[in-house]
Structures are given as structure tokens and as C-alpha cells.
Design a protein around this motif. Structure first.
Motif, PDB file in Angstrom:
ATOM      1  N   MET A   1      95.828  48.569  51.753  1.00 48.63           N
ATOM      2  CA  MET A   1      96.722  47.440  51.782  1.00 48.63           C
ATOM      3  C   MET A   1      96.059  46.288  52.519  1.00 48.63           C
ATOM      4  O   MET A   1      95.482  46.473  53.579  1.00 48.63           O
ATOM      5  CB  MET A   1      97.997  47.867  52.504  1.00 48.63           C
ATOM      6  CG  MET A   1      99.134  46.947  52.262  1.00 48.63           C
ATOM      7  SD  MET A   1     100.672  47.820  52.536  1.00 48.63           S
ATOM      8  CE  MET A   1     101.271  46.951  53.934  1.00 48.63           C
ATOM      9  N   ASN A   2      96.146  45.104  51.964  1.00 49.51           N
ATOM     10  CA  ASN A   2      95.570  43.922  52.593  1.00 49.51           C
ATOM     11  C   ASN A   2      96.466  43.433  53.715  1.00 49.51           C
ATOM     12  O   ASN A   2      97.666  43.264  53.529  1.00 49.51           O
ATOM     13  CB  ASN A   2      95.438  42.795  51.569  1.00 49.51           C
ATOM     14  CG  ASN A   2      94.050  42.683  51.028  1.00 49.51           C
ATOM     15  OD1 ASN A   2      93.124  43.274  51.569  1.00 49.51           O
ATOM     16  ND2 ASN A   2      93.906  41.919  49.963  1.00 49.51           N
ATOM     17  N   GLN A   3      95.861  43.186  54.856  1.00 48.70           N
ATOM     18  CA  GLN A   3      96.631  42.654  55.967  1.00 48.70           C
ATOM     19  C   GLN A   3      96.324  41.170  56.091  1.00 48.70           C
ATOM     20  O   GLN A   3      95.166  40.773  56.169  1.00 48.70           O
ATOM     21  CB  GLN A   3      96.272  43.384  57.251  1.00 48.70           C
ATOM     22  CG  GLN A   3      97.356  43.299  58.258  1.00 48.70           C
ATOM     23  CD  GLN A   3      97.113  44.282  59.385  1.00 48.70           C
ATOM     24  OE1 GLN A   3      96.031  44.810  59.555  1.00 48.70           O
ATOM     25  NE2 GLN A   3      98.142  44.528  60.159  1.00 48.70           N
ATOM     26  N   ARG A   4      97.378  40.351  56.105  1.00 49.15           N
ATOM     27  CA  ARG A   4      97.199  38.912  56.203  1.00 49.15           C
ATOM     28  C   ARG A   4      96.912  38.531  57.645  1.00 49.15           C
ATOM     29  O   ARG A   4      97.434  39.143  58.572  1.00 49.15           O
ATOM     30  CB  ARG A   4      98.434  38.179  55.706  1.00 49.15           C
ATOM     31  CG  ARG A   4      98.697  38.447  54.250  1.00 49.15           C
ATOM     32  CD  ARG A   4      99.766  37.616  53.650  1.00 49.15           C
ATOM     33  NE  ARG A   4     100.927  37.411  54.499  1.00 49.15           N
ATOM     34  CZ  ARG A   4     102.045  36.881  54.062  1.00 49.15           C
ATOM     35  NH1 ARG A   4     102.156  36.521  52.821  1.00 49.15           N
ATOM     36  NH2 ARG A   4     103.068  36.712  54.873  1.00 49.15           N
ATOM     37  N   PRO A   5      96.114  37.488  57.839  1.00 46.10           N
ATOM     38  CA  PRO A   5      95.851  37.055  59.209  1.00 46.10           C
ATOM     39  C   PRO A   5      97.112  36.457  59.829  1.00 46.10           C
ATOM     40  O   PRO A   5      97.979  35.926  59.137  1.00 46.10           O
ATOM     41  CB  PRO A   5      94.758  35.992  59.050  1.00 46.10           C
ATOM     42  CG  PRO A   5      94.843  35.541  57.632  1.00 46.10           C
ATOM     43  CD  PRO A   5      95.398  36.707  56.854  1.00 46.10           C
ATOM     44  N   ALA A   6      97.210  36.555  61.138  1.00 42.95           N
ATOM     45  CA  ALA A   6      98.367  36.014  61.848  1.00 42.95           C
ATOM     46  C   ALA A   6      98.367  34.492  61.744  1.00 42.95           C
ATOM     47  O   ALA A   6      97.316  33.867  61.754  1.00 42.95           O
ATOM     48  CB  ALA A   6      98.317  36.434  63.311  1.00 42.95           C
ATOM     49  N   GLU A  78     103.322  39.897  67.277  1.00 43.49           N
ATOM     50  CA  GLU A  78     103.975  39.689  65.980  1.00 43.49           C
ATOM     51  C   GLU A  78     105.461  39.390  66.158  1.00 43.49           C
ATOM     52  O   GLU A  78     106.016  38.504  65.519  1.00 43.49           O
ATOM     53  CB  GLU A  78     103.784  40.923  65.103  1.00 43.49           C
ATOM     54  CG  GLU A  78     104.289  40.735  63.690  1.00 43.49           C
ATOM     55  CD  GLU A  78     103.973  41.940  62.825  1.00 43.49           C
ATOM     56  OE1 GLU A  78     104.886  42.372  62.106  1.00 43.49           O
ATOM     57  OE2 GLU A  78     102.825  42.422  62.862  1.00 43.49           O
TER      58      GLU A  78
END
Length: 134
Positions: A1-6, A78
């Protein structure tokens, strides 16, 4: 799964600036509409219940902002980002409610409690990058 940057601090600054611009534009639009006589003035006496609801809502919004501010200290990065936007949105709600009351009554004094809570939200809930530095 791709994690988006904060999201960056610039993103949150733009969110806050857009909220402020939206409140200012809303108030300006209401002021122009009232100045042109496009809305009938409803006497404050007939809006007693709505005025009570407005003051109660503004008070609850202020309390919610303070609770969110306390929660920020023990939150993850987050969660801080999410809670910050929620805090600003609660303050914006209070300001917009005051604007609606002005539109209905023509009395500027009903704008100030909501505008004050919005200012408190912007001051009490800093940009997420500032939360960890306190």
C-alpha cells in the motif's frame, strides 16, 4: 500500500488562510446585502430562542476548542494535524453562526461572540508544526 507524505506546514497555513478569507467574504457579503436593503430586519425580540441557541452554540464551540487544545499535547503527529483542522472548523462555525444572526437582525453585536471564538481557535490551536515546540 502506498503511503502518502504528511501535509506540510504550508498546507495547513493555506487551510487557515482560506478559512479566514471565507469568513471575511461571508461577512462582507452579508454586510452588502443588508446595506442594499435586500433583507428585512427581524426584530431581536422575536429571535430570542435563536439568540439563546447562538450564544449556547458559541459557548460550546469555545469549550470544544479548549478541549481539543488540551488533547493536542498527548496526540500523535497525524492526530495533531486532524485535530488542528477540526479546531479551526469549530471556530469557523461559531463565526458563521454570528454572521447569520447579523443577517437576520441587522445587529453587529451578534457577530462578535462568534468572531471572538474563531480568533481564539486560530490562537489556541497552532499550526501542526508549532505543536511539538511548545
Amino acid at each position: 500500500m502506498n503511503q502518502r507524505p504528511a501535509p506540510t506546514a504550508k498546507t495547513f497555513f493555506l487551510i487557515r488562510a482560506t478559512m479566514v478569507a471565507g469568513v471575511v467574504a461571508f461577512m462582507a457579503g452579508l454586510w452588502v446585502a443588508r446595506g442594499r436593503g435586500q433583507a428585512a430586519v427581524v426584530p431581536s425580540a422575536s429571535l430570542t430562542t435563536l439568540t439563546t441557541v447562538m450564544y449556547t452554540s458559541v459557548g460550546l464551540a469555545a469549550a470544544a476548542i479548549m478541549l481539543l487544545r488540551l488533547r493536542l499535547a498527548s496526540s500523535t503527529d497525524e492526530m495533531r494535524r486532524s485535530l488542528s483542522v477540526v479546531g479551526w472548523a469549530v471556530g469557523e462555525f461559531a463565526a458563521l453562526f454570528g454572521g447569520v444572526m447579523f443577517f437576520l437582525t441587522g445587529e453587529w453585536r451578534l457577530v462578535f461572540p462568534g468572531a471572538l471564538v474563531f480568533a481564539i481557535a486560530l490562537a489556541a490551536v497552532p499550526l501542526p508544526r508549532d505543536v511539538g515546540r511548545r
